[in-house]
Design an enzyme around this catalytic site. Structure first.
Site, PDB file in Angstrom:
ATOM      1  N   LYS A 164      62.839 -23.034  60.186  1.00 27.19           N
ATOM      2  CA  LYS A 164      61.496 -22.366  60.199  1.00 27.19           C
ATOM      3  C   LYS A 164      61.471 -21.302  59.196  1.00 27.19           C
ATOM      4  O   LYS A 164      61.209 -21.594  58.738  1.00 27.19           O
ATOM      5  CB  LYS A 164      61.246 -22.088  61.329  1.00 27.19           C
ATOM      6  CG  LYS A 164      60.286 -24.033  62.172  1.00 27.19           C
ATOM      7  CD  LYS A 164      59.907 -24.211  63.537  1.00 27.19           C
ATOM      8  CE  LYS A 164      59.759 -25.644  63.687  1.00 27.19           C
ATOM      9  NZ  LYS A 164      60.343 -26.315  65.511  1.00 27.19           N
ATOM     10  N   HIS A 198      60.485 -20.780  67.705  1.00 25.88           N
ATOM     11  CA  HIS A 198      59.287 -19.772  66.447  1.00 25.88           C
ATOM     12  C   HIS A 198      59.822 -18.649  66.989  1.00 25.88           C
ATOM     13  O   HIS A 198      59.073 -17.694  66.188  1.00 25.88           O
ATOM     14  CB  HIS A 198      58.257 -20.551  67.279  1.00 25.88           C
ATOM     15  CG  HIS A 198      57.909 -21.499  67.149  1.00 25.88           C
ATOM     16  ND1 HIS A 198      57.434 -22.260  65.753  1.00 25.88           N
ATOM     17  CD2 HIS A 198      58.235 -22.978  67.822  1.00 25.88           C
ATOM     18  CE1 HIS A 198      57.394 -23.137  65.528  1.00 25.88           C
ATOM     19  NE2 HIS A 198      57.402 -23.751  66.657  1.00 25.88           N
ATOM     20  N   SER A 254      55.379 -23.355  70.364  1.00 21.92           N
ATOM     21  CA  SER A 254      55.297 -23.635  69.720  1.00 21.92           C
ATOM     22  C   SER A 254      53.641 -23.969  69.107  1.00 21.92           C
ATOM     23  O   SER A 254      53.611 -23.509  68.106  1.00 21.92           O
ATOM     24  CB  SER A 254      55.616 -24.248  69.481  1.00 21.92           C
ATOM     25  OG  SER A 254      55.188 -25.734  70.501  1.00 21.92           O
TER      26      SER A 254
HETATM   27  C1  LIG Z   1      60.469 -27.782  65.627  1.00 26.89           C
HETATM   28  C2  LIG Z   1      60.704 -27.329  66.922  1.00 26.89           C
HETATM   29  C3  LIG Z   1      61.890 -28.354  67.230  1.00 26.89           C
HETATM   30  C4  LIG Z   1      63.089 -29.237  66.318  1.00 26.89           C
HETATM   31  O1  LIG Z   1      63.846 -28.858  65.998  1.00 26.89           O
HETATM   32  P1  LIG Z   1      63.935 -29.257  64.423  1.00 26.89           P
HETATM   33  O2  LIG Z   1      64.743 -28.537  63.851  1.00 26.89           O
HETATM   34  O3  LIG Z   1      63.135 -29.746  63.383  1.00 26.89           O
HETATM   35  O4  LIG Z   1      64.372 -30.399  64.875  1.00 26.89           O
HETATM   36  C5  LIG Z   1      62.267 -27.510  68.453  1.00 26.89           C
HETATM   37  N1  LIG Z   1      62.056 -26.734  69.131  1.00 26.89           N
HETATM   38  C6  LIG Z   1      60.753 -26.149  68.975  1.00 26.89           C
HETATM   39  C7  LIG Z   1      60.450 -25.544  70.129  1.00 26.89           C
HETATM   40  C8  LIG Z   1      60.355 -26.363  67.889  1.00 26.89           C
HETATM   41  O5  LIG Z   1      58.893 -26.326  67.738  1.00 26.89           O
END
Ligand SMILES: *Cc1c(COP(=O)(O)O)cnc(C)c1O
Length: 398
Positions: free
Chosen positions: A251, A219, A191
């Site tokens: 995302k 991602h 990330s």
């Molecule tokens: C954003 C993210 C999460 C958390 O997901 P949410 O739905 O925002 O709680 C978990 N793992 C990674 C790698 C992330 O980037």
């Protein structure tokens, strides 16, 4: 929470009373680690309004520009009209509505897995799945740069967590030979670095040592792979090679929520055992309808991924010509490493004065001494905005 968890998460001893809190906050400010929120007026997009100023937004994870897409918004509105705004209960009581179920079937089909299970957030999925698949005391091996929620998942499970150096499958192989692990977990796309995990080798090692391989593709999902179904599709890895696939829906998908995909047995086990699935309210059904619309766009509009790829290449080529210190990433996450936290904050501030919003990322989100600007590109950006960012970066770094 195990003792010491606060010190690892916050990078400093855990404060115990109000005076301690104040001095802790002061100290944090002095270290350039203080965090605060910005209020955004209006929806996500390539341009946003903050404090009355229009900024070109280079920090969103809305990689495909779907968070404010009219079809997705309409699906949410129609979903609310048909199903109301709240799901009313957890999935196991009476909150599992038709849109949730349809979405799960579509996600299973899209990812080429037998079943998929919706979670309300990715953080919850990571907490729940690791606890469900391991027993306290089991070994869990994770990449050092994994997302905080995967680390917290192992801690909550009471696992013996060990973190291997980033991407270092040789060290992981040595550890596995000595002490087999119950589970190996990795981000698909990291990330804060934007690079890909060496999934084919991880899959071989997991299989050889009888460990679960858990890939968090927050991602990569929507962005990578010939059809957008993520990092596992990019590497053509099936359910047997990556038995536990998790991705988020907030995302690239542009909405909210998360899912885990895998075998029938895995999903049935999670329904029984994953506490963050059992003891939480189901996503709003309208959100599930919005995700379904967004998945349709991801599948039909491959131009979004292709255009994004073009922007990434354009940005990297420009950065190379300007000798900007970019990390090697072929994804929309383009980190420019600054090193010092305060220098990263100062650089972000200068860019902001020129109308660009870029997030400075500091420890403990990234390792000490590797503070960076995390520049994210989206299919909503115009090439000209990327070019202007490059010019502004050169000016600010001069
Ligand atoms: C954003 C993210 C999460 C958390 O997901 P949410 O739905 O925002 O709680 C978990 N793992 C990674 C790698 C992330 O980037």
């Amino acid at each position: 929470m195990p003792t010491g968890a606060c010190s690892t998460v916050w990078g400093s001893a855990s404060p115990v009373n109000a005076t301690d809190l104040e001095s802790w906050l002061r100290q944090r400010r002095a270290q350039g680690l203080y965090r605060h929120r910005e209020v955004v007026e209006g929806p996500q997009g390539a341009a946003v309004v903050v404090e009355g100023r229009r900024l070109v937004n280079f920090c969103s994870n809305d990689y495909l520009g779907l968070a404010n897409h009219p079809d997705v918004v309409l699906a949410w509105q129609r979903g609310a009209e048909r199903y109301g705004v709240g799901s009313g209960a957890s999935h196991l009581i009476c909150g599992h509505l038709r849109p949730h179920h349809q979405l799960e079937e579509e996600l299973a089909e899209f990812t080429g897995r037998e079943r998929a299970l919706l979670f309300s957030t990715g953080y919850q999925a990571n907490l729940g799945v690791i606890s469900a698949l391991t027993e306290p005391g089991d070994r869990v091996y994770q990449d050092r740069l994994n997302h905080a929620s995967l680390l917290d998942g192992a801690r909550l499970a009471g696992a013996r967590l060990r973190r291997y150096p980033h991407g270092d499958t040789a060290i992981l192989a040595r550890w596995l030979a000595r002490h087999p692990a119950a589970l190996i977990a990795t981000d698909g796309v990291f990330s804060m670095d934007g690079d890909l995990a060496p999934l084919p080798r991880l899959a071989e090692l997991a299989k050889a040592h009888g460990a679960w391989l858990y890939v968090d593709d927050a991602h990569g999902f929507g962005v990578l792979g010939p059809d957008g179904s993520g990092t596992v599709a990019h590497y053509r890895l099936d359910q047997e090679q990556v038995p536990v696939l998790m991705a988020t829906l907030g995302k690239a998908v542009g909405v909210f929520g998360a899912f885990v995909a895998g075998s029938q047995v895995l999903i049935e086990t999670l329904i029984q055992k994953a506490r963050t699935y059992v003891y939480t309210t189901a996503l709003p059904p309208a959100a599930a309808e919005a995700v379904r619309a967004s998945l349709g766009l991801i599948r039909r509009q491959s131009w979004r991924r292709e255009y994004l790829k073009h922007l990434i290449e354009r940005f990297r080529q420009g950065a190379r010509e300007l000798n900007l210190p970019l990390l090697p990433s072929a994804t929309p996450v383009q980190p420019l490493v600054v090193g010092d936290s305060q220098a990263a904050v100062a650089l972000a501030r200068k860019l902001r004065e020129q109308g660009f919003w870029v997030a400075p990322i500091r420890p403990p989100t990234v390792p000490p001494g590797s503070a960076r600007l995390r520049i994210t590109l989206t299919a909503d950006h115009r090439e000209e905005q990327v070019e202007r960012l490059l010019t502004a970066l050169t000016r600010c770094l001069a």
